[in-house]
Design an enzyme around this catalytic site. Structure first.
Site, PDB file in Angstrom:
ATOM      1  N   CYS A   1       0.845  -1.193   0.000  1.00 56.52           N
ATOM      2  CA  CYS A   1       0.000   0.000   0.000  1.00 56.52           C
ATOM      3  C   CYS A   1       0.886   1.251   0.000  1.00 56.52           C
ATOM      4  O   CYS A   1       1.990   1.245   0.541  1.00 56.52           O
ATOM      5  CB  CYS A   1      -0.915   0.013   1.227  1.00 56.52           C
ATOM      6  SG  CYS A   1      -2.049   1.432   1.261  1.00 56.52           S
TER       7      CYS A   1
ATOM      8  N   ASP B   1       0.448   3.792   1.680  1.00 57.11           N
ATOM      9  CA  ASP B   1       0.398   4.418   3.007  1.00 57.11           C
ATOM     10  C   ASP B   1       1.801   4.705   3.551  1.00 57.11           C
ATOM     11  O   ASP B   1       2.669   3.828   3.563  1.00 57.11           O
ATOM     12  CB  ASP B   1      -0.352   3.475   3.970  1.00 57.11           C
ATOM     13  CG  ASP B   1      -0.754   4.170   5.259  1.00 57.11           C
ATOM     14  OD1 ASP B   1       0.158   4.667   5.968  1.00 57.11           O
ATOM     15  OD2 ASP B   1      -1.956   4.222   5.575  1.00 57.11           O
TER      16      ASP B   1
ATOM     17  N   ARG C   1       2.854   4.964   6.389  1.00 60.43           N
ATOM     18  CA  ARG C   1       3.233   4.266   7.628  1.00 60.43           C
ATOM     19  C   ARG C   1       3.695   2.841   7.384  1.00 60.43           C
ATOM     20  O   ARG C   1       4.026   2.123   8.326  1.00 60.43           O
ATOM     21  CB  ARG C   1       2.045   4.266   8.597  1.00 60.43           C
ATOM     22  CG  ARG C   1       1.602   5.653   9.009  1.00 60.43           C
ATOM     23  CD  ARG C   1       0.216   5.628   9.631  1.00 60.43           C
ATOM     24  NE  ARG C   1      -0.811   5.209   8.673  1.00 60.43           N
ATOM     25  CZ  ARG C   1      -2.092   5.084   8.979  1.00 60.43           C
ATOM     26  NH1 ARG C   1      -2.525   5.342  10.192  1.00 60.43           N
ATOM     27  NH2 ARG C   1      -2.971   4.710   8.053  1.00 60.43           N
TER      28      ARG C   1
ATOM     29  N   HIS D   1      -2.242  -3.761   5.102  1.00 60.67           N
ATOM     30  CA  HIS D   1      -2.061  -3.354   6.505  1.00 60.67           C
ATOM     31  C   HIS D   1      -3.405  -3.066   7.134  1.00 60.67           C
ATOM     32  O   HIS D   1      -4.332  -2.589   6.457  1.00 60.67           O
ATOM     33  CB  HIS D   1      -1.137  -2.132   6.624  1.00 60.67           C
ATOM     34  CG  HIS D   1      -1.710  -0.894   6.002  1.00 60.67           C
ATOM     35  ND1 HIS D   1      -2.352   0.080   6.729  1.00 60.67           N
ATOM     36  CD2 HIS D   1      -1.761  -0.488   4.713  1.00 60.67           C
ATOM     37  CE1 HIS D   1      -2.753   1.040   5.908  1.00 60.67           C
ATOM     38  NE2 HIS D   1      -2.410   0.719   4.677  1.00 60.67           N
TER      39      HIS D   1
ATOM     40  N   CYS E   1      -6.415   0.127   6.929  1.00 63.90           N
ATOM     41  CA  CYS E   1      -6.028   0.744   5.646  1.00 63.90           C
ATOM     42  C   CYS E   1      -7.093   1.758   5.227  1.00 63.90           C
ATOM     43  O   CYS E   1      -8.283   1.441   5.134  1.00 63.90           O
ATOM     44  CB  CYS E   1      -5.886  -0.346   4.593  1.00 63.90           C
ATOM     45  SG  CYS E   1      -5.486   0.288   2.951  1.00 63.90           S
TER      46      CYS E   1
HETATM   47 ZN    ZN Z   1      -3.459   1.321   3.017  1.00 62.07          ZN
END
Ligand code: ZN
Length: 215
Positions: free
Chosen positions: A42, A44, A46, A98, A101
């Site tokens: 992803c 993302d 993080r 994750h 999400c």
């Molecule tokens: Zn995500």
């Protein structure tokens, strides 16, 4: 110092430290790459792929998009997959989702009218929900429903990989790569394996190519 200037300064520091601790590291790495892994994760911020598995430059070929999807009409992801499998001959392809999400969370809610392009991308996850809605709807909280859809989405993407001619041809000719589905916990920093598929595994007949060796 502006935020982007800090990035450039940090890069200088990092390169200098790496060169000092491992003289010749960049010179050697600049010659070629031989990553053993393709990581589909992803976007993302993080979930930084190399950091969470403590990998060095050169160890992982990486593709990231919103909610780590392997969409059959996405030439971006497919070209990364083809290059990683056919040219780099990676041994493992890892789809990593994750928990909590944002993409999956958005897919489970009503569409935001203004996010026209993002909505189309998230439509694929709504289809994963549709396939598993009885199981997901039975969960008591929204957080649990999101996290289960995160897991099911990872499993669906690994299945989708096995449906590509790229993977079926590689399995037929080289018996690799192994496909993995993992999920990462934002709250504890830990990865959890969910599914593994490898050469010789069962693929639904309608997804099988007649003669993968010649695809
Ligand atoms: Zn995500």
């Amino acid at each position: 110092m502006k935020s982007f200037e800090k990035l450039l300064q940090e890069n200088k520091n990092w390169a200098a430290e790496k060169q000092a601790s491992e003289p010749g590291f960049f010179k050697q790495l600049a010659k070629e790459q031989k990553p053993e892994f393709l990581w589909i994760g992803c976007s993302d911020s993080r979930v930084p792929a190399e950091i969470i598995v403590n990998a060095d430059p050169g160890e992982m070929f990486i593709h990231r998009n919103i909610a780590n999807q392997m969409v059959m009409t996405d030439f971006n992801c497919l070209s990364v997959l083809q290059f990683a499998v056919a040219v780099l001959q990676v041994k493992h392809v890892i789809v990593c989702g994750h928990y909590n999400c944002g993409g999956v969370k958005a897919a489970l809610s009503k569409q935001r009218y203004d996010l026209t392009i993002t909505n189309k991308w998230l439509m694929h996850i709504k289809q994963v929900y549709r396939l598993h809605q009885d199981e997901i709807n039975a969960l008591p909280t929204e957080a649990q429903r999101i996290d289960r859809l995160v897991e099911l989405n990872v499993i669906e993407q690994v299945q989708a990989l096995s449906h590509t001619s790229i993977i079926q041809q590689a399995w037929s000719q080289q018996q690799k790569p192994m496909l993995h589905g993992w999920v990462y916990g934002l709250g504890d920093g830990l990865l959890k394996p969910l599914v593994t598929l490898e050469s010789g595994c069962d693929i639904g007949p309608i997804f099988q190519y007649e003669n993968a060796a010649n695809v």
